[in-house]
Design a protein around this motif. Structure first.
Motif, short mmCIF file in Angstrom:
data_model
loop_
_atom_site.label_atom_id
_atom_site.label_comp_id
_atom_site.label_asym_id
_atom_site.label_seq_id
_atom_site.Cartn_x
_atom_site.Cartn_y
_atom_site.Cartn_z
N LEU A 163 0.83 -1.20 0.00
CA LEU A 163 0.00 0.00 0.00
C LEU A 163 0.87 1.25 0.00
CD1 LEU A 163 -2.76 -0.99 2.60
CD2 LEU A 163 -2.89 -1.06 0.10
N PRO A 164 0.34 2.37 -0.53
CA PRO A 164 1.10 3.62 -0.55
C PRO A 164 1.43 4.10 0.87
CG PRO A 164 -0.78 3.75 -2.03
CD PRO A 164 -0.97 2.51 -1.22
N LYS A 165 2.55 4.77 1.00
CA LYS A 165 2.96 5.35 2.27
C LYS A 165 2.60 6.84 2.28
CE LYS A 165 7.09 4.19 3.72
NZ LYS A 165 8.56 3.96 3.70
N TYR A 166 1.57 7.17 3.05
CA TYR A 166 1.11 8.55 3.15
C TYR A 166 1.52 9.13 4.51
CZ TYR A 166 -1.80 7.28 -0.87
OH TYR A 166 -2.24 6.86 -2.10
N VAL A 167 1.44 10.44 4.64
CA VAL A 167 1.86 11.08 5.87
C VAL A 167 0.65 11.65 6.62
CG1 VAL A 167 2.22 13.38 4.85
CG2 VAL A 167 3.53 12.70 6.87
N ALA A 168 0.69 11.60 7.92
CA ALA A 168 -0.29 12.26 8.77
C ALA A 168 0.48 13.29 9.60
CB ALA A 168 -1.00 11.26 9.68
N LEU A 169 0.14 14.55 9.46
CA LEU A 169 0.86 15.61 10.15
C LEU A 169 0.48 15.68 11.63
CD1 LEU A 169 0.66 18.50 7.51
CD2 LEU A 169 2.42 16.72 7.77
N LYS A 170 1.32 16.34 12.42
CA LYS A 170 1.04 16.53 13.84
C LYS A 170 -0.11 17.51 14.03
CE LYS A 170 5.93 15.96 15.09
NZ LYS A 170 7.12 16.68 15.62
N ASN A 171 -0.14 18.53 13.18
CA ASN A 171 -1.16 19.58 13.25
C ASN A 171 -1.30 20.15 14.67
OD1 ASN A 171 -1.65 19.48 10.54
ND2 ASN A 171 -3.53 18.28 10.68
N ALA A 172 -0.16 20.58 15.21
CA ALA A 172 -0.12 21.16 16.54
C ALA A 172 -0.87 22.49 16.56
CB ALA A 172 1.33 21.37 16.99
N ALA A 173 -1.77 22.65 17.51
CA ALA A 173 -2.60 23.84 17.58
C ALA A 173 -1.83 25.04 18.15
CB ALA A 173 -3.83 23.58 18.44
N VAL A 174 -2.16 26.20 17.62
CA VAL A 174 -1.64 27.46 18.15
C VAL A 174 -2.58 27.91 19.27
CG1 VAL A 174 -1.18 29.88 17.61
CG2 VAL A 174 -0.64 28.08 15.93
N ALA A 175 -2.03 28.42 20.35
CA ALA A 175 -2.85 28.87 21.47
C ALA A 175 -3.78 30.00 21.04
CB ALA A 175 -1.96 29.34 22.62
N LYS A 176 -5.03 29.92 21.46
CA LYS A 176 -6.01 30.95 21.12
C LYS A 176 -5.78 32.20 21.96
CE LYS A 176 -9.72 27.90 19.54
NZ LYS A 176 -11.17 27.58 19.64
N LYS A 177 -6.15 33.35 21.41
CA LYS A 177 -5.99 34.63 22.10
C LYS A 177 -7.29 35.42 22.20
CE LYS A 177 -1.21 35.14 20.52
NZ LYS A 177 -0.21 36.07 19.87
N LEU A 178 -8.33 34.93 21.52
CA LEU A 178 -9.60 35.66 21.43
C LEU A 178 -10.75 34.83 22.00
CD1 LEU A 178 -9.27 37.01 17.77
CD2 LEU A 178 -8.75 38.26 19.88
N PRO A 179 -11.87 35.47 22.30
CA PRO A 179 -13.07 34.72 22.72
C PRO A 179 -13.52 33.80 21.61
CG PRO A 179 -13.30 37.06 23.21
CD PRO A 179 -12.09 36.93 22.34
N ASP A 180 -14.24 32.74 21.95
CA ASP A 180 -14.74 31.80 20.94
C ASP A 180 -15.66 32.50 19.97
OD1 ASP A 180 -13.32 29.77 22.08
OD2 ASP A 180 -15.05 28.87 23.13
N TRP A 181 -15.64 32.03 18.74
CA TRP A 181 -16.52 32.58 17.69
C TRP A 181 -17.84 31.86 17.73
CZ3 TRP A 181 -17.77 36.16 14.41
CH2 TRP A 181 -18.51 35.87 13.26
#
Length: 417
Positions: free
Chosen positions: A397-415
């Motif tokens: 099977l093909p070898k695909y990548v899954a990224l870490k996708n680390a979140a950036v800390a939020k600075k604003l109230p939720d939308w």
């Protein structure tokens, strides 16, 4: 070091090579020492302040995006209303951009995405916020204006033509005692580019697909059934390729299912099973049908090398345009020669691209309306040319990548809306 960050987002249906564009964006920005954030699930991620720090990804992981299908950061179908109808989302986006020092915004998508980037560039100017907005082309439908073709189309076209040719061999082998008619549905609401690509599966009049149904031509059921009957009588079997967007003379889609999607488009319910049922009921032939759907845009294993090169080139150019001070433009593909195939990337204004749909030229449609011309073949052939297979693992099977996708800390109230 450049001041500010670059935000990249993916929009709409993904393609086999959209991640290659993402990888080119990140790699190019890194060369210029610009930090790239990615919006999780497209523009919604920007509104929700759900941002991803791509600097946490290794060089190898970013390089592997070249051969990984899907949308590495998530995509969305979400259309912003005009600012005069609903200004709040635009103001929220500017707030998010200010909070995270985002000075460049790259939106990788189709017509609606180009429109969003264009509108956002105007709002930023109103707020006197220094923001460069660049639309990055992507769509398997190949319906963006100005650009010669869209990254994602060449691979979907190649997959379609190969699948039709292979299925036709199956039908031909079984036709004497089994299936006489095979119906293959392709994407394309108003533009029949993928339907045309299916025509590359054969060269002669009796080669499959013997009948192609384009959204640019009004569907006449009686004439269609007569052509199917005549083809089976002459060839022994018949392969039909139908665009999901074929319609009757009054404008109704043949396969309209009722309801609309988030972009306001009518939901289409599957033209292939409908046509197959009509052929069976009226002509009495045994029929099989298929709706490849997502397979058309996710088949990275069969990607076109040309398409991959296009996808990487527009990603690289988008970053370079943004850093050079361009705003409200899109890097488009300009063809200078069919044979040998030559092309380059050039900037085009989003104002001339947004919400403008490019349909098949009349010169691409055969006079009888059921096939493509040599002019179409000259256009399509180089876009489907070349192989760019992914690496394969020991399990086959093909070898695909899954990224870490680390979140950036939020600075604003939720939308909240």
């Amino acid at each position: 070091m450049n001041r500010g960050r670059l935000l990249y987002a993916q929009s709409g249906g993904v393609t086999a090579v959209i991640n290659a564009t993402a990888g080119a964006v990140i790699e190019t920005a890194r060369k210029h020492k610009v930090e790239v954030l990615a919006a999780r699930n497209g523009i919604l991620g920007a509104l929700r302040e759900e941002l991803i720090n791509t600097s946490k990804e290794s060089r190898a992981a970013v390089a592997a995006l070249r051969h990984t299908p899907g949308g590495a950061f998530g995509s969305c179908r979400y259309k912003l209303k005009a600012p005069e109808q609903d200004r709040a989302p635009y103001e929220r986006l500017i707030d998010v951009f200010r909070a995270h020092d985002i000075r460049w915004f790259l939106y990788n998508g189709g017509n609606d995405s180009a429109d969003t980037a264009h509108k956002l560039s105007k709002i930023a100017a109103e707020f006197d916020y220094p923001l460069a907005c660049i639309g990055v082309p992507k769509t398997v439908d190949n319906d963006l204006a100005i650009t010669d073709c869209c990254p994602g189309f060449g691979s979907a076209a190649k997959y379609t033509a190969v699948s039709v040719r292979e299925a036709a061999l199956d039908v031909a082998a079984m036709a004497d005692t089994s299936t006489k008619v095979f119906v293959y549905e392709v994407m394309g609401r108003h533009a029949g580019w993928l339907a045309a690509a299916a025509g590359m599966a054969g060269a002669g009049t009796d080669d499959a697909p013997q009948l192609i149904l384009f959204p640019e031509r009004t569907f006449d059921e009686a004439a269609f059934l007569e052509r199917v009957k005549a083809t089976v009588a002459r060839v022994g079997w018949c392969v039909v390729v139908a665009s999901e967007g074929i319609h009757y003379a009054d404008g109704r889609f043949v396969a309209e299912a009722g309801g609309t999607d988030s972009f306001g488009h009518s939901q289409l319910g599957g033209v292939a099973p409908h046509l197959a049922a009509r052929v069976k009921d009226v002509l009495g032939f045994k029929v099989h049908w298929t709706v490849p759907d997502y397979l058309q845009r996710s088949a990275r294993h069969l990607a076109s090398a040309t398409d991959l090169a296009h996808a990487q080139a527009v990603g690289k150019a988008a970053v370079e345009y943004a850093l050079a001070g361009h705003n409200a433009v899109m890097p488009v593909i300009v063809r200078s020669s069919d044979a040998p195939y030559r092309w380059k990337i050039a900037p085009a204004p989003l104002a001339k691209i947004a919400n403008t749909e490019k349909t098949l030229p009349k010169t691409f449609l055969r006079r009888d309306g059921y096939g493509i011309t040599d002019t179409a073949r000259r256009y399509l052939a180089p876009l489907m040319r070349g192989e760019a297979p992914p690496p394969y693992g020991t399990g086959g099977l093909p070898k695909y990548v899954a990224l870490k996708n680390a979140a950036v800390a939020k600075k604003l109230p939720d939308w909240r809306r």
